[in-house]
Design an enzyme around this catalytic site. Structure first.
Site, PDB file in Angstrom:
ATOM      1  N   GLU A 243      94.742-102.207 -24.871  1.00 22.03           N
ATOM      2  CA  GLU A 243      95.584-102.288 -23.673  1.00 22.03           C
ATOM      3  C   GLU A 243      96.505-101.071 -23.573  1.00 22.03           C
ATOM      4  OE1 GLU A 243      97.581-105.937 -21.775  1.00 22.03           O
ATOM      5  OE2 GLU A 243      99.179-105.104 -23.009  1.00 22.03           O
ATOM      6  N   ARG A 269     113.312 -80.337   3.445  1.00 23.53           N
ATOM      7  CA  ARG A 269     114.708 -80.781   3.614  1.00 23.53           C
ATOM      8  C   ARG A 269     115.649 -79.565   3.550  1.00 23.53           C
ATOM      9  NH1 ARG A 269     118.319 -84.540   5.493  1.00 23.53           N
ATOM     10  NH2 ARG A 269     120.124 -84.705   4.128  1.00 23.53           N
ATOM     11  N   GLN A 280     117.782 -73.428  -7.609  1.00 18.38           N
ATOM     12  CA  GLN A 280     117.093 -73.472  -8.901  1.00 18.38           C
ATOM     13  C   GLN A 280     117.224 -74.867  -9.554  1.00 18.38           C
ATOM     14  OE1 GLN A 280     118.399 -70.839 -12.162  1.00 18.38           O
ATOM     15  NE2 GLN A 280     116.530 -69.696 -11.746  1.00 18.38           N
TER      16      GLN A 280
END
Ligand SMILES: Cc1cc2nc3c(=O)[nH]c(=O)nc-3n(C[C@H](O)[C@H](O)[C@H](O)COP(=O)(O)OP(=O)(O)OC[C@H]3O[C@@H](n4cnc5c(N)ncnc54)[C@H](O)[C@@H]3O)c2cc1C
Length: 381
Positions: A243, A269, A280
């Site tokens: 799993e 944006r 940066q």
């Protein structure tokens, strides 16, 4: 080392397209209501996603580990319902896989074809109110009475329990023997004495149903024992390694999708008269997201190669699970930060990925337990 074949690339592309088109209905509403997308589950069955670890003779469409990871990563990229994918993974790796590996012919014939077809959903019951990480301290008991076992106790945090048809349940015949006293049972939902509790409300993975399961003199035929009596610990350990190897492969796709959205958003944006990506501080955050995604990706596909080579994978599985789950959480935090207040709203859908990601540090062994496992493999304790 990580060149994919033409077939793997075709599988990736078709799985992404399928997931984008078929698995995203009403995702905001389902998350808010905690609704399991049953129709989407059936669509996954139809294209063979529920048959990945199951031999063809039982209706499955088995693939090697790397190919399976390719399909799961594509599923995570195209499907925005992380809860549905989580339920599907729990069914595949903690339900179907142990039946393939340890089941009798009668058990395989009874469950596997219906599991592939989406007709039977599986749940895995190990955790209890008093035993989580210390799984073998469980107190659910199994007492043999002739050709039956009497099961008493309760399990908690059981993924899929509200919708499951069969439960793989671990119980002890002798607590003094510790892990050696544990056995595994396949118990059908309608078995008298089995009761599924109310659904548990969670912060994330809200479309993956979860509840407690109670056993009150639950009589289980001895033929429902999975593997020999006392083999429960070996079955659980094998199942958990399986799993934790696959369950976070879809997160690579989700992180890739979130990164692409963040890059597009940061470019478009504008604040202070320029794109926020010109700062940066923002571009470095995006680079760090890419770095974490790629390093997790490499660890996971290295694990896939190791599984396919037949070599032991204990260390690789623990490291990959730890890396992908932790990076998934950080990626969610970063995605919200890049989107500002919009990222904090349900509509932009990145806050949901963060809520879903946090569970990855807990299920299939917490991050601390993964570090303990890795430390053991390094000979530290
Ligand atoms: C979304 C989700 C789905 C789940 N699905 C299932 C399911 O289908 N079936 C099932 O059986 N269980 C399921 N679980 C339960 C899961 O397996 C347990 O949550 C997990 O094993 C941890 O147990 P616990 O929550 O009781 O925490 P605890 O074991 O009580 O741990 C609490 C904290 O202590 C830390 N800790 C404990 N022991 C150690 C140690 N030795 N060293 C260092 N730190 C330690 C843990 O890392 C954790 O931070 C699910 C959990 C989640 C969140």
């Amino acid at each position: 080392m990580f060149e994919f074949t033409a077939e793997q690339i075709a599988l990736r592309d078709s799985t992404e397209r399928f997931a984008q088109a078929e698995l995203n209905d009403e995702i905001l509403k389902n998350d808010a209501d905690g609704t399991f997308a049953r129709a989407a589950w059936q669509r996954c069955a139809k294209i063979g996603l529920l048959g990945m670890p199951i031999p063809a003779v039982y209706g499955g469409s088995p693939t090697d580990a790397v190919t399976t990871m390719v399909a799961l990563e594509a599923l995570g990229y195209g499907c925005r319902d992380n809860g549905l994918i989580f339920s599907l993974n729990a069914h595949l790796w903690a339900g179907a896989s142990p039946i393939v590996k340890f089941g009798t012919e009668a058990q395989r014939e009874r469950y596997l074809p219906a599991m592939c077809a989406g007709e039977i959903i599986a749940a895995h019951g190990m955790s209890e109110p008093g035993s989580g990480s210390d799984a073998f301290a469980l107190s659910t008991t199994a007492v043999r009475r002739g050709d039956r076992y009497l099961i008493n106790g309760s399990k908690t945090f059981i993924t899929n329990a509200p919708v499951a048809d069969v439960f793989l349940v671990f119980a002890t015949s002798d607590r003094k023997r510790g892990f050696a006293g544990v056995s595994a049972f396949l118990i059908d939902r309608d078995t008298p004495g089995l009761r599924v509790g109310e659904a548990i409300t969670k912060m994330g993975l809200r479309t993956s149903p979860m509840s407690e399961v109670y056993f009150d003199d639950c009589e289980v035929p001895a033929a429902n024992l999975l593997g020999p009596e006392g083999a429960g610990a070996a079955i659980f350990n094998w199942t958990m390694e399986r799993e934790r190897s696959f369950i976070l492969a879809p997160a690579l796709g989700t992180m890739r999708r979130d990164l692409e959205r963040c890059i597009a958003y940061a470019r478009s944006r504008k604040q202070f008269g320029r794109s926020i990506s010109a700062n940066q501080a923002v571009s470095h955050r995006l680079v760090d997201m890419k770095l974490r995604l790629d390093s997790s990706w490499l660890l996971l596909y290295r694990l896939g190669r190791t599984i396919d080579s037949g070599r032991p994978t204990g260390l690789e599985a623990a490291l990959a699970k730890l890396s992908v789950s932790e990076n998934f959480v950080q990626s969610g935090l970063d995605a919200i930060q890049v989107h500002g207040a919009y990222g904090y709203t349900a509509e932009y859908e990145v806050e949901r990925d963060l809520r879903d990601a946090l569970a990855g540090r807990l299920y299939s062994g917490t991050s601390e337990i993964q570090r303990n496992l890795a430390a053991r493999h390094l000979g530290l304790h």
